[in-house]
Write a protein that holds these residues in place. Sequence first.
Motif, PDB file in Angstrom:
ATOM      1  N   PHE A 165       0.814  -1.215   0.000  1.00  0.00           N
ATOM      2  CA  PHE A 165       0.000   0.000   0.000  1.00  0.00           C
ATOM      3  C   PHE A 165       0.851   1.271   0.000  1.00  0.00           C
ATOM      4  N   ASP A 166       0.281   2.325  -0.563  1.00  0.00           N
ATOM      5  CA  ASP A 166       0.822   3.672  -0.389  1.00  0.00           C
ATOM      6  C   ASP A 166       0.196   4.232   0.880  1.00  0.00           C
ATOM      7  N   ILE A 167       1.008   4.817   1.741  1.00  0.00           N
ATOM      8  CA  ILE A 167       0.488   5.323   3.011  1.00  0.00           C
ATOM      9  C   ILE A 167       0.913   6.767   3.231  1.00  0.00           C
ATOM     10  N   LYS A 168       0.069   7.486   3.965  1.00  0.00           N
ATOM     11  CA  LYS A 168       0.356   8.848   4.399  1.00  0.00           C
ATOM     12  C   LYS A 168      -0.122   8.989   5.838  1.00  0.00           C
ATOM     13  N   PRO A 169       0.552   9.796   6.656  1.00  0.00           N
ATOM     14  CA  PRO A 169       0.059  10.005   8.021  1.00  0.00           C
ATOM     15  C   PRO A 169      -1.280  10.733   7.996  1.00  0.00           C
ATOM     16  N   PHE A 170      -2.187  10.287   8.832  1.00  0.00           N
ATOM     17  CA  PHE A 170      -3.512  10.906   8.890  1.00  0.00           C
ATOM     18  C   PHE A 170      -3.749  11.615  10.222  1.00  0.00           C
ATOM     19  N   GLU A 171      -3.363  10.952  11.317  1.00  0.00           N
ATOM     20  CA  GLU A 171      -3.589  11.559  12.636  1.00  0.00           C
ATOM     21  C   GLU A 171      -2.650  10.920  13.647  1.00  0.00           C
ATOM     22  N   ASP A 172      -2.038  11.753  14.477  1.00  0.00           N
ATOM     23  CA  ASP A 172      -1.193  11.235  15.549  1.00  0.00           C
ATOM     24  C   ASP A 172      -2.065  10.816  16.720  1.00  0.00           C
ATOM     25  N   GLU A 173      -1.679   9.735  17.372  1.00  0.00           N
ATOM     26  CA  GLU A 173      -2.414   9.289  18.554  1.00  0.00           C
ATOM     27  C   GLU A 173      -1.453   8.582  19.501  1.00  0.00           C
ATOM     28  N   THR A 265     -17.019  11.127  33.532  1.00  0.00           N
ATOM     29  CA  THR A 265     -16.576  10.071  34.455  1.00  0.00           C
ATOM     30  C   THR A 265     -15.581  10.664  35.450  1.00  0.00           C
ATOM     31  N   ASP A 266     -15.270   9.901  36.488  1.00  0.00           N
ATOM     32  CA  ASP A 266     -14.238  10.339  37.431  1.00  0.00           C
ATOM     33  C   ASP A 266     -12.952   9.537  37.242  1.00  0.00           C
ATOM     34  N   LEU A 267     -12.802   8.877  36.114  1.00  0.00           N
ATOM     35  CA  LEU A 267     -11.606   8.085  35.839  1.00  0.00           C
ATOM     36  C   LEU A 267     -10.377   8.984  35.708  1.00  0.00           C
ATOM     37  N   VAL A 268      -9.245   8.469  36.158  1.00  0.00           N
ATOM     38  CA  VAL A 268      -7.979   9.187  35.992  1.00  0.00           C
ATOM     39  C   VAL A 268      -7.206   8.512  34.866  1.00  0.00           C
ATOM     40  N   CYS A 269      -6.368   9.262  34.168  1.00  0.00           N
ATOM     41  CA  CYS A 269      -5.660   8.678  33.029  1.00  0.00           C
ATOM     42  C   CYS A 269      -4.299   9.345  32.850  1.00  0.00           C
ATOM     43  N   ALA A 270      -3.437   8.640  32.136  1.00  0.00           N
ATOM     44  CA  ALA A 270      -2.097   9.153  31.847  1.00  0.00           C
ATOM     45  C   ALA A 270      -1.604   8.510  30.561  1.00  0.00           C
ATOM     46  N   PRO A 271      -0.799   9.234  29.777  1.00  0.00           N
ATOM     47  CA  PRO A 271      -0.214   8.623  28.580  1.00  0.00           C
ATOM     48  C   PRO A 271       0.902   7.663  28.973  1.00  0.00           C
ATOM     49  N   LEU A 272       1.100   6.624  28.181  1.00  0.00           N
ATOM     50  CA  LEU A 272       2.229   5.733  28.412  1.00  0.00           C
ATOM     51  C   LEU A 272       3.509   6.416  27.943  1.00  0.00           C
ATOM     52  N   ALA A 273       4.601   6.147  28.635  1.00  0.00           N
ATOM     53  CA  ALA A 273       5.838   6.890  28.406  1.00  0.00           C
ATOM     54  C   ALA A 273       6.668   6.350  27.243  1.00  0.00           C
ATOM     55  N   GLU A 274       6.490   5.076  26.882  1.00  0.00           N
ATOM     56  CA  GLU A 274       7.376   4.435  25.919  1.00  0.00           C
ATOM     57  C   GLU A 274       7.170   4.961  24.495  1.00  0.00           C
ATOM     58  N   PRO A 275       8.247   4.997  23.701  1.00  0.00           N
ATOM     59  CA  PRO A 275       8.127   5.458  22.301  1.00  0.00           C
ATOM     60  C   PRO A 275       7.125   4.638  21.488  1.00  0.00           C
ATOM     61  N   TRP A 276       6.998   3.317  21.771  1.00  0.00           N
ATOM     62  CA  TRP A 276       6.059   2.501  20.993  1.00  0.00           C
ATOM     63  C   TRP A 276       4.607   2.918  21.208  1.00  0.00           C
ATOM     64  N   ALA A 277       4.350   3.643  22.306  1.00  0.00           N
ATOM     65  CA  ALA A 277       2.982   4.084  22.594  1.00  0.00           C
ATOM     66  C   ALA A 277       2.594   5.331  21.802  1.00  0.00           C
ATOM     67  N   MET A 278       3.562   5.948  21.117  1.00  0.00           N
ATOM     68  CA  MET A 278       3.273   7.080  20.235  1.00  0.00           C
ATOM     69  C   MET A 278       2.980   6.519  18.853  1.00  0.00           C
ATOM     70  N   ARG A 279       1.728   6.509  18.454  1.00  0.00           N
ATOM     71  CA  ARG A 279       1.316   5.863  17.218  1.00  0.00           C
ATOM     72  C   ARG A 279       0.737   6.881  16.230  1.00  0.00           C
ATOM     73  N   GLN A 280       0.426   6.368  15.047  1.00  0.00           N
ATOM     74  CA  GLN A 280      -0.250   7.171  14.033  1.00  0.00           C
ATOM     75  C   GLN A 280      -1.384   6.373  13.410  1.00  0.00           C
ATOM     76  N   LEU A 281      -2.418   7.082  13.025  1.00  0.00           N
ATOM     77  CA  LEU A 281      -3.380   6.534  12.081  1.00  0.00           C
ATOM     78  C   LEU A 281      -2.863   6.859  10.692  1.00  0.00           C
ATOM     79  N   LEU A 282      -2.949   5.897   9.790  1.00  0.00           N
ATOM     80  CA  LEU A 282      -2.444   6.081   8.438  1.00  0.00           C
ATOM     81  C   LEU A 282      -3.579   6.039   7.430  1.00  0.00           C
ATOM     82  N   LEU A 283      -3.414   6.803   6.382  1.00  0.00           N
ATOM     83  CA  LEU A 283      -4.308   6.759   5.236  1.00  0.00           C
ATOM     84  C   LEU A 283      -3.634   5.864   4.204  1.00  0.00           C
TER      85      LEU A 283
END
Length: 310
Positions: A165-173, A265-283
């Motif tokens: 496939f040809d891919i392009k970044p669509f959204e960082d997540e 909600t009253d849920l607490v949350c935090a991002p994961l610190a590892e580089p693998w947790a920085m992902r992208q949605l691709l087109l």
Amino acid sequence: MVPAGDDMAPFDSVTARLILLLAETGSIGRAAEREGIASSAVSRRVSDLEARLGVVLFDRSAHGVRLTKAGEAYAEGCRTVLRSIADLDAIMADFGSGQRGSLRLACTSSALTGRLPELLAKFAAKYPGIEISIGEMGAAKALLALDEGQADIAIVSDNYDFKRFDIKPFEDERVWVLAPPEHPLAEQIEPRKALPFEAVLPHAIVGIHHAGSLDRLLSEAAGKAGKALTEALRVESFPALVRMVEAGFGIGFLRSTSLHLLAGTDLVCAPLAEPWAMRQLLLARRKSSPLSAAMKSFMALAGETYLPST
């Protein structure tokens, strides 16, 4: 001279799609349900085709159906023909003004909870003559829909094989962990501070979409850490995951595109610190597919509005 009655019947795209659906589901009943037709009609079409070709396409058993070697060859031929039909439609659409046509998207749930709805609203306002159809499905099925010519563009997570496939970044997540305020992990969650993955590994989780992109990502990361994730239970939607975490069944994981589900909600949350947790949605689109005017316009608009994380 071909004897009367021996003429090869024309290619039947409906039966071809049924063959591919049977190959995917392994079940006549599930294929019939997906297509909204009777199981007997599916069986009859396949039997008639096998009789005409003089080969057996599927091994039948009490557990379902499975392609034979001949069936695998025929299914690949069906994919090729259906792709060609879809490509021809795209080529013909290019002879028009570009103001009419169709755009078929195959998208994951993450894509539909991020910026895609607003982007499609802009696209629809700018190109009112282009008909938009959206299929919500897992990433693997979305890429299969591209392969089979059933979608023009897929918007999926980045942890798949994209060689075709040809891919392009669509959204960082980014992957976030969430917990009820009374959960032991909540004591380690601080505002605007990333949490190491090793801190969440001892705790039971609410799982999501078995073999989906987020499930695969977390399981692979746990495996590399020499651990296994412990599931309290599994759900099939992100709103259900949030409710089960709220109810105290365990911690959960969401992508940043789904964090709006925590509102109220009253849920607490935090991002994961590892580089693998920085992902992208691709087109993604098939490398061999022609770019219709509708596809060009959508991809241009997506590129103009994409803002990489800093």
